[in-house]
Design a protein around this motif. Structure first.
Motif, mmCIF file in Angstrom:
data_model
loop_
_atom_site.group_PDB
_atom_site.id
_atom_site.type_symbol
_atom_site.label_atom_id
_atom_site.label_comp_id
_atom_site.label_asym_id
_atom_site.label_seq_id
_atom_site.Cartn_x
_atom_site.Cartn_y
_atom_site.Cartn_z
ATOM 1 N N PRO A 1 57.135 55.356 46.499
ATOM 2 C CA PRO A 1 57.836 55.704 47.741
ATOM 3 C C PRO A 1 58.742 56.916 47.580
ATOM 4 C CG PRO A 1 58.683 53.639 46.819
ATOM 5 C CD PRO A 1 57.520 54.038 45.981
ATOM 6 N N ILE A 2 58.954 57.623 48.683
ATOM 7 C CA ILE A 2 59.954 58.692 48.700
ATOM 8 C C ILE A 2 61.295 58.064 49.011
ATOM 9 C CG2 ILE A 2 60.783 60.720 49.944
ATOM 10 C CD1 ILE A 2 57.974 61.549 50.486
ATOM 11 N N LEU B 1 51.747 57.655 49.103
ATOM 12 C CA LEU B 1 52.005 58.380 47.860
ATOM 13 C C LEU B 1 51.995 57.400 46.681
ATOM 14 C CD1 LEU B 1 54.791 60.858 49.014
ATOM 15 C CD2 LEU B 1 52.317 61.154 48.978
ATOM 16 N N HIS C 1 48.582 63.453 53.741
ATOM 17 C CA HIS C 1 48.797 62.811 52.437
ATOM 18 C C HIS C 1 49.800 61.667 52.574
ATOM 19 C CE1 HIS C 1 46.564 65.260 49.572
ATOM 20 N NE2 HIS C 1 46.889 66.330 50.281
ATOM 21 N N PHE C 2 50.843 61.910 53.371
ATOM 22 C CA PHE C 2 51.852 60.864 53.573
ATOM 23 C C PHE C 2 51.223 59.644 54.227
ATOM 24 C CE2 PHE C 2 55.743 63.912 53.816
ATOM 25 C CZ PHE C 2 55.558 64.209 52.479
ATOM 26 N N LEU D 1 50.045 68.076 54.479
ATOM 27 C CA LEU D 1 51.001 67.221 53.792
ATOM 28 C C LEU D 1 51.177 65.887 54.516
ATOM 29 C CD1 LEU D 1 52.709 67.434 51.290
ATOM 30 C CD2 LEU D 1 54.555 68.385 52.688
#
Lengths: 400, 92
Positions: free
Chosen positions: A14-15, A11, A6-7, A3
């Motif tokens: 944005p988160i 992505l 992936h970050f 994970l």
């Protein structure tokens, strides 16, 4: 692929997005990372802000962290908050509390998907006001009282950790518990006006160790914005959270004039990816800007690669390195192995370090330069009567 | 959230109404609008399973409809049990 990898590659959206709505602020904190004070005439209009919110909804950015400046001084602030939550974009906004009246606190308590974060940089007025300005402690405590009175649970109290307040960690926790709030502590960055005070205010190596141990011991329900990952090199127990720099990968900043930067601590042309007013809007900036694409390619650890702690600290904070004049692939200035101090000493000997290049500070900072001459309204007091009629010289009646 | 009852692969479930999924290359972000907590569905197949829950009579059938290979079914059922206790999915 893990994970975290992936970050690192970025992505689709944005988160964690920080959106500073205005550069205007009633305070002039010495460490303000956006050098706020005066409104910028180019700031996004209400309609433009709503268009950005529509875009965030399409991108499924589930929440934004709104800040400033002091965002609540924008006349359309509450309208924009309502618009966002009505469009599935939750809001957490940072404020110094100046507009959190009892009535507003009740409205906030009754509105879903809105969270409030109050800035407090000292557990006592003395420590807080030294950094945030006279009266700011009373203002923020008043706002906390109003939120508690209104039944708003779990609002955030956000503390920037400095040399002066590391010793107050337990006091901050007590204050948060007293108000039914959650404590959040974050790292002081040498960004914005913070560049001017970083040498004086950043925690010492000994204090960093105290902080790390405090976080492991009592930090379970304390938020950190994942900002202390450079401390992970201090021990075998990693701090909870995302152990990487998310700039341009999972995090970014939209500033009041619509400029998109890699992170909230990097307001400088070097980290400017584009503007939401550009063709294609925020989406194109996020997905296609050269800067963000570059940040998403594998980074080298540079001189840190050979360090045994590199896996746990990942070289630290990009903005902290940049504004202290260190190479981006070198050690963090607060490297717990002492490599930062050695690198800083080398910088001090030679090249000039980059300066924050977007200053919205008020030209006369109220706390630094007190007005020596009072400007009177109404009839002059006897000792202020001008020497001659129609000659209200600013120096008339001045007693040195 | 019906987190009291243990996960049972032979019962029907669904994505909790307060959760939104955002597809990403690795799977999906799952955001809980009530608790404001973000979590991750770490494979695309798990996302398909979660989305299939609502249309299938039980969790086991959701695995079949998402083409989860036999050898991985236990792992996916464990994942669903975890999502149930986190409130990401709920019994229906």
């Amino acid at each position: 692929m893990k994970l975290v990898e992936h970050f690192q590659r970025g992505l689709d959206a944005p988160i964690c997005l920080t959106w500073e709505l205005t550069y205007a602020c009633n305070l002039s904190c010495v460490h303000c990372l956006s050098s706020s004070g005066r409104r910028d005439p180019r700031e996004l209009s209400t309609a433009e802000c709503k268009a950005v919110i529509d875009e965030l909804q399409r991108l499924q950015v589930f929440y934004v962290n709104i800040g400033g400046g002091e965002p609540t001084v924008r006349p359309d602030f509450w309208e924009l908050v309502s618009y966002a939550v009505d469009h599935q974009v939750g809001v957490k906004f940072s404020t110094n509390g100046v507009r959190i009246t009892p009535e507003r606190a009740r409205w906030l308590a009754s509105t879903d998907y809105v969270d409030v974060q109050l800035s407090l940089d000292g557990a006592t007025a003395e420590v807080n006001d030294h950094v945030r300005g006279p009266g700011s402690f009373d203002t923020v405590i008043g706002a906390m009282e109003n939120l508690r009175e209104a039944g708003f649970r779990d609002f955030k109290i956000s503390v920037v950790l400095t040399r002066q307040n590391v010793g107050q960690l337990d006091d901050f926790k007590r204050i948060a518990d007293h108000y039914g709030a959650q404590l959040r502590i974050t790292r002081l960055r040498p960004s914005g006006r913070g560049a001017d005070v970083w040498d004086e205010l950043h925690p010492t190596a000994e204090q960093q160790l105290t902080l790390y141990e405090w976080l492991l011991d009592k930090g379970e329900n304390v938020l950190t914005g994942d900002s202390f990952f450079h401390l992970n090199a201090l021990g075998s127990t990693p701090l909870p959270g995302l152990n990487l720099c998310g700039a341009g990968r999972v995090v970014c900043l939209i500033d009041p004039v619509g400029d998109v930067y890699a992170c909230p601590f990097a307001i400088h042309d070097e980290f400017l990816a584009g503007n939401v007013r550009d063709t294609g809007g925020f989406t194109s900036v996020w997905r296609e800007s050269d800067l963000f694409e570059r940040l998403r390619t594998p980074q080298t650890g540079g001189s840190c690669t050979s360090c045994s702690a590199y896996d746990s600290c990942q070289g630290g904070c990009m903005a902290a390195k940049f504004f202290t004049g260190l190479p981006l692939d070198g050690p963090d200035p607060e490297c717990v192995k002492g490599n930062g101090e050695r690198a800083l000493a080398a910088v001090g000997a030679g090249t000039e370090k980059p300066r924050p290049d977007k200053d919205h500070s008020r030209t006369v900072a109220p706390r630094k330069r007190p007005v020596a001459v009072g400007i009177g309204w109404g009839p002059p007091e006897p000792e202020r009567i001008p020497d001659r009629a129609c000659d209200t010289s600013p120096l008339a009646g001045f007693q040195p | 959230m019906s987190t009291d009852a243990a996960f049972d692969a032979d019962r029907p479930y669904r994505l909790s109404p307060n959760i939104a999924l955002r597809p990403e290359p690795f799977g999906a972000l799952a955001y809980d609008f009530t608790t404001r907590k973000l979590s991750f569905l770490k494979t695309r197949t798990l996302v398909e399973v979660v989305r299939a829950l609502e249309k299938q009579p039980d969790a086991r059938s959701a695995l079949v409809s998402a083409d989860v290979p036999d050898g991985e079914r236990e792992r996916y059922l464990d994942a669903l049990a975890g999502l149930l206790s986190a409130g990401t999915i709920e019994a229906r």
